[in-house]
Design a protein around this motif. Sequence first.
Motif, PDB file in Angstrom:
ATOM      1  N   HIS A  50      10.676 -24.017  19.299  1.00  0.00           N
ATOM      2  CA  HIS A  50      10.949 -23.704  20.489  1.00  0.00           C
ATOM      3  C   HIS A  50      12.284 -23.020  20.870  1.00  0.00           C
ATOM      4  CE1 HIS A  50      10.477 -24.604  24.997  1.00  0.00           C
ATOM      5  NE2 HIS A  50      11.528 -25.166  24.878  1.00  0.00           N
ATOM      6  N   HIS A  51      13.613 -23.736  20.527  1.00  0.00           N
ATOM      7  CA  HIS A  51      14.812 -23.203  20.266  1.00  0.00           C
ATOM      8  C   HIS A  51      15.535 -24.084  19.715  1.00  0.00           C
ATOM      9  CE1 HIS A  51      16.094 -25.565  23.794  1.00  0.00           C
ATOM     10  NE2 HIS A  51      15.405 -24.809  24.802  1.00  0.00           N
TER      11      HIS A  51
ATOM     12  N   GLY B 246       7.509 -23.874  29.502  1.00  0.00           N
ATOM     13  CA  GLY B 246       7.848 -24.753  28.418  1.00  0.00           C
ATOM     14  C   GLY B 246       9.233 -25.395  28.447  1.00  0.00           C
TER      15      GLY B 246
ATOM     16  N   ALA C  74      11.350 -24.532  31.730  1.00  0.00           N
ATOM     17  CA  ALA C  74      11.659 -22.927  32.112  1.00  0.00           C
ATOM     18  C   ALA C  74      10.110 -22.416  32.748  1.00  0.00           C
ATOM     19  CB  ALA C  74      12.230 -22.130  31.614  1.00  0.00           C
TER      20      ALA C  74
END
Length: 590
Positions: free
Chosen positions: A450-451, A487, A534
């Motif tokens: 994801h991040h 997501g 977001a």
Amino acid sequence: MAYRDRTVASISGEDIGREVVLAGWVARRRDHGGVAFFDIRDFSGLAQLVVHDEELANQLRIESCVSVTGVVKTRPAGSENTKIPTGAVEVWVTGVQRLSDAKTLPFVLDEHVNVNEETRLRYRYLDLRRPEGPASALRLRSRLNQLTRNHLLAEGFTEIETPTMTRSTPEGARDFLVPARLHPGSWYALPQSPQLFKQLLMVAGFDKYFQIARCYRDEDFRADRQPEFTQLDIEMSFVVAEDVMNMAEKLITMLWRELIGVTIEPIPRITYQDAMSRFGSDKPDMRFGLELIDLTEFFSQTPFRVFQAEYVGAIVMPGGAAQPRRAFDAWQDWAKERGAPGLAWVTVEEGALSGPVAKNISEAERDGLAAAVGANDGDAIFFAAGEPRSARALLGAARVEVGHRLGLINESEWKFIWVVDAPMFEPVSDEVVALEVSAKNKTPTWAAAHHPFTAPQAEWVSDFDVDPAKALASAYDLVVNGSEIGGGSIRIHDSSVQTRVFEVLGVGREQAKEKFGFLLDALEFGPPPHGGIAFGWDRIAMLLTASKSLRDVIAFPKTGGGFDPLTGAPNPISERQRKEAGVDAKPRAN
Ligand code: ASP
């Protein structure tokens, strides 16, 4: 004299006999026995003008901007136009004021002729002059923003703008960079998302934030991608994943109801693992079946070398045996375009298998295969074997292709699904970019799925770095009809966990401090547990307007390769700009 006293589409049968003043563009001319008929167009629609005086008629040039005075009359019986709201009336013109003239347009606006997109985008202001198509999509998009703002403000959110000249906010793409003239050799990055700022706003105590935010990602060309795009960005404090998903579901349900009158049922969930093994995709299209069948076990003793693989899977194409040989050849090309060596297949006819694979597998396999995959006479079976991720992805793409070809997809249906329990990390590859590290480090093995700010699930907090391949993230993606529209995740709010995640991503303590010190610092000052999501706002606008491309919901979009046909950007800069901007300057040593 006023330019107008009403909008074009507002005239109706109630205005018969009344003098009106309309302003807009001259749309079309037809001449009939000494009378000229025109359309006048403004943002609201069209109305018919009738001109008996040739001199007046000659003032009305196509696409010139005019203000006309005239009297509203009923159209003669039989000449009404039921397709437009003003179709029962017409305006008999008594005066024309030319506001500005137009040269011959590069393309005709009101006839449905095919104009190439580059030309339409080069003259986007003309393209948008017609009220339908992209112009109407932009109007809906404005309502989309307004409904969203009203909804979120009523739910206690605060709208806050975050910087667009900043440091890198990694979301797995390359940064767009802006040279800083006042700091020669130093550069700003445009944000890939407002991720870090929204987290800092939670540390600040804002509790619930949103922003309709422009984001920038420098990625290789892919069809229908824009280098700058919009997200509806949201962050909340004191929440768990469930809270964010509920908030998101409420918002999306409201939007679909208000904008297109569609009721969304409570959205089901699927784990990432299930999505990959059943649909070969982390954004499964749930409008049809044709699930992947895992045949790894079935082929565990196979003599066929290709199937002696870590994973063998299949999908069934109902009725696919009727395809001619050249169609199967075309499937091979289709697979090659996706980087696969080919797509193995067999057909089932009168209980027997044929096709190239049939000869290579054992007799027992031949006998049991149709039953194992649930194929009937007349069906085709497609296979993929090898490394599970890519083999499944190929079958997943084949599934969607078959779904389309066989008309199994109901285009008017909306099938939403949450994909949960995604992995925290994925191996760095050609497609998966590592977090950038300094040259002395070797390429990291892992990238964030994801991040890098996504929290591990509670049971993985102590061990995610021991077994990064298995660690699960507290993340959720919202998918509709095979596209990801949103997501998010619960974030790490403990600086030691964040530091360990950076380490897995190949970013050591020193570098983490250097690159993300401001975040790590903030996490030392009482950060609340927080999470968010977001939404891909362009895609949502595209879905709600049934547009064919993201470009149709963006006022001034770019074409492939990030080129703007209207302004000609990007363009070379002058020698002087180069010097002033410090493009070639080396950073000053500290
Ligand atoms: N910043 C994330 C993204 O751009 C979304 C999020 O985690 O809220 O995908």
